[in-house]
Design an enzyme around this catalytic site. Structure first.
Site, PDB file in Angstrom:
ATOM      1  N   CYS A  50      49.179  59.558  30.915  1.00  0.00           N
ATOM      2  CA  CYS A  50      50.495  59.309  31.504  1.00  0.00           C
ATOM      3  C   CYS A  50      51.160  60.580  32.004  1.00  0.00           C
ATOM      4  O   CYS A  50      52.169  60.517  32.709  1.00  0.00           O
ATOM      5  CB  CYS A  50      51.403  58.599  30.509  1.00  0.00           C
ATOM      6  SG  CYS A  50      51.482  59.383  28.890  1.00  0.00           S
ATOM      7  N   GLU A  87      58.770  62.278  20.459  1.00  0.00           N
ATOM      8  CA  GLU A  87      57.712  62.608  19.505  1.00  0.00           C
ATOM      9  C   GLU A  87      57.667  64.123  19.370  1.00  0.00           C
ATOM     10  O   GLU A  87      58.200  64.853  20.208  1.00  0.00           O
ATOM     11  CB  GLU A  87      56.372  62.065  19.997  1.00  0.00           C
ATOM     12  CG  GLU A  87      56.440  60.602  20.409  1.00  0.00           C
ATOM     13  CD  GLU A  87      55.199  59.823  20.060  1.00  0.00           C
ATOM     14  OE1 GLU A  87      54.891  59.749  18.862  1.00  0.00           O
ATOM     15  OE2 GLU A  87      54.553  59.304  20.974  1.00  0.00           O
ATOM     16  N   ASN A 129      44.046  55.402  25.261  1.00  0.00           N
ATOM     17  CA  ASN A 129      43.549  56.577  25.987  1.00  0.00           C
ATOM     18  C   ASN A 129      43.374  57.808  25.089  1.00  0.00           C
ATOM     19  O   ASN A 129      42.442  58.581  25.270  1.00  0.00           O
ATOM     20  CB  ASN A 129      44.449  56.895  27.185  1.00  0.00           C
ATOM     21  CG  ASN A 129      45.888  57.129  26.818  1.00  0.00           C
ATOM     22  OD1 ASN A 129      46.375  56.673  25.779  1.00  0.00           O
ATOM     23  ND2 ASN A 129      46.608  57.835  27.673  1.00  0.00           N
ATOM     24  N   GLU A 159      57.208  55.291  24.216  1.00  0.00           N
ATOM     25  CA  GLU A 159      56.622  56.279  25.123  1.00  0.00           C
ATOM     26  C   GLU A 159      55.752  55.487  26.083  1.00  0.00           C
ATOM     27  O   GLU A 159      54.682  55.000  25.721  1.00  0.00           O
ATOM     28  CB  GLU A 159      55.809  57.316  24.340  1.00  0.00           C
ATOM     29  CG  GLU A 159      55.512  58.581  25.133  1.00  0.00           C
ATOM     30  CD  GLU A 159      54.192  58.512  25.875  1.00  0.00           C
ATOM     31  OE1 GLU A 159      54.237  58.187  27.084  1.00  0.00           O
ATOM     32  OE2 GLU A 159      53.156  58.788  25.279  1.00  0.00           O
TER      33      GLU A 159
END
Length: 484
Positions: A287, A461, A157, A253
């Site tokens: 997300c 992250e 994405n 993630e």
């Protein structure tokens, strides 16, 4: 690999090594989701090619790991400058590969070079306890050391941004890497790796193209000491299980189902405008998308009317058109997934306030869809649709809003829309999500950590914490004098 005349170019030094030749059968197609036309074909990496990439990274790990942080930082800054200089090529390539409107792809470009610059600076910082005498008449200090070879697996994405989010801290911390982009959207990662290879020593960054088999080979390789994955929950579980065999570290993630809590004291019209943007950006394939709105009962009808009106202003169309505000879904498979969620919700009695159907045109276009009259336990509320579908629920009070917000297996992000400071403070404390926004959504900063709770994974992250994820820490304890 072949490219049409109107596609942004990829340097031949990297791309040609993956060229699909006549007779190759194990290949993947890169398809423009707005046209359903194939724009590139590449060979899937074999197990031997994955092993060769890891071997190159392993051979380079000691030299790169011992490169002074100031020198690593200087190289990363040069890379960031080059990405900025070639931003338009990256943006065009990303738009064609993902279907994201070109205006949005251009807007995302600074996020990529900003994180590289941040990590360049962070590479030169050390933190932890000050050196000192803590026990046994000895002097203690702490060393930050690289892990060695890390495997990076990125999603379809946001291919460029997620590659930058993983490559920059891994390299800044002194690791060598093997990176595998999603098979659907590898183009900007190919270009980024080629760009990095202009500045970095041989073997520091290694590219592998392919499907899940290539990813599995990276995860299982004994010389890879960490896996960083962005993907769905099922993939995360499989990676964690496979990594356990060699006790390698993982950062995962995974998915999200972001609750958006809209209170009656918020400015309803403005909130509806903002949330229509945050819910359908990237065609909802994000997300952190504002996909699960929970509205205080007193404002429910007013908000729904305003929100639907804003959603119906969304212009779905060709990503090349500067007026387009939403493009297609990434693939036919994703289209069928979205259709299935909406059709099942409709069959269970949900109300489709707008949208709810595939658009009659080439490409995988689905209408922006708003769904109401759904229960907290319904599939479309509990599970990630990952498409242009937003549910809106009516809640009676603060406690019910909080209960419903936390009542899913995900824990990536949430947002609170209120002018009441006390309420905002309560909800930012009690929401079980890794990022909580107040009166905004999706934005983040390189200086702050990003990552989820619960089934949204673990590890961070961005920020200095993100750099720590790619480091190991050694306590050195020295006693200067031996006992007589």
């Amino acid at each position: 690999m072949s490219y049409p005349a109107n596609a942004a170019s990829v340097a031949a030094s990297t791309a040609q090594s993956w060229l699909a030749e006549p007779g190759d059968t194990d290949v993947s197609l890169i398809i423009n989701p707005a046209t359903e036309q194939t724009i590139a074909t590449y060979r899937n990496a074999s197990a031997e090619e994955v092993n060769a990439a890891v071997v190159r990274a392993y051979a380079a790990r000691t030299s790169w790991g011992r490169t002074p942080p100031s020198e690593r930082a200087e190289l990363l800054l040069k890379i960031a400058d080059a990405v900025e200089q070639e931003a338009e090529e990256f943006a065009v390539m990303e738009s064609k590969n993902t279907g994201r409107p070109i205006t949005q792809s251009r807007d995302e470009m600074p996020w990529a070079w900003d994180v590289i610059r941040f990590c360049a600076g962070a590479a030169r910082l050390s933190h932890g306890p000050a050196a000192g005498e803590y026990a046994n008449d000895s002097t203690s200090w702490m060393r930050r050391e690289p892990l060695g070879v890390v495997g990076l697996i990125t999603p379809w994405n946001y291919p460029l941004l997620m590659a930058a989010w993983k490559l920059a801290p891994a390299l800044a911390a002194g690791n060598t890497v093997v990176i595998k982009p999603a098979e659907l959207t590898p183009l900007t990662t190919i270009k980024l790796v080629d760009l990095m290879s202009r500045f970095l020593p041989d073997g520091v960054v290694n590219l592998v193209l392919g499907d899940g088999r290539a990813g599995q080979a990276i995860v299982e390789h004994p010389q890879v000491r960490k896996i960083a994955l962005t993907g769905d929950v099922s993939t995360g579980r499989a990676v964690a299980a496979a990594a356990a065999a060699t006790l390698k570290r993982t950062s995962l993630e995974l998915g999200g189902k972001a609750p958006v809590l809209v209170f009656a004291d918020s400015p309803v019209a403005q909130t509806a405008r903002d949330l229509a943007e945050f819910g359908f950006s990237a065609t909802g394939q994000d997300c952190t998308a504002a996909c699960r709105i929970i509205v205080e009962e007193a404002a429910f009808d007013e908000f729904v009317d305003a929100y639907v009106a804003e959603v119906e202003k969304i212009r779905v169309g060709n990503p090349d058109d500067l007026g387009t505000t939403m493009g297609p879904l990434i693939s036919e498979r994703q289209m069928k997934r979205v259709e299935g969620f909406v059709d099942r919700a409709r069959a269970e009695g949900a109300s489709i306030r707008t949208g709810g159907e595939r658009l009659a045109r080439d490409g995988w276009f689905y209408a922006p869809t708003v769904v109401t009259d759904v229960g907290q336990d319904s599939e479309i509320v509990q599970h990630e649709v990952f498409g242009p579908v937003v549910t809106i629920q009516r809640a009676r009070n603060d406690d019910e809003m909080l209960e419903w917000a936390n009542g899913v297996d995900y824990g990536l992000s949430a947002s609170v829309w209120t002018t009441n400071l006390a309420r905002a403070m309560r909800f930012t404390r009690e929401l079980e999500f890794g990022t909580v926004w107040v009166n905004q959504q999706i934005f983040t900063a390189a200086e702050m950590p990003f990552g989820g709770f619960k089934n949204s994974g673990y590890g961070k992250e961005l920020s200095g914490i993100g750099l720590d994820e790619y480091s190991q820490f050694k306590h050195v304890m020295v006693k200067a004098e031996l006992a007589p």
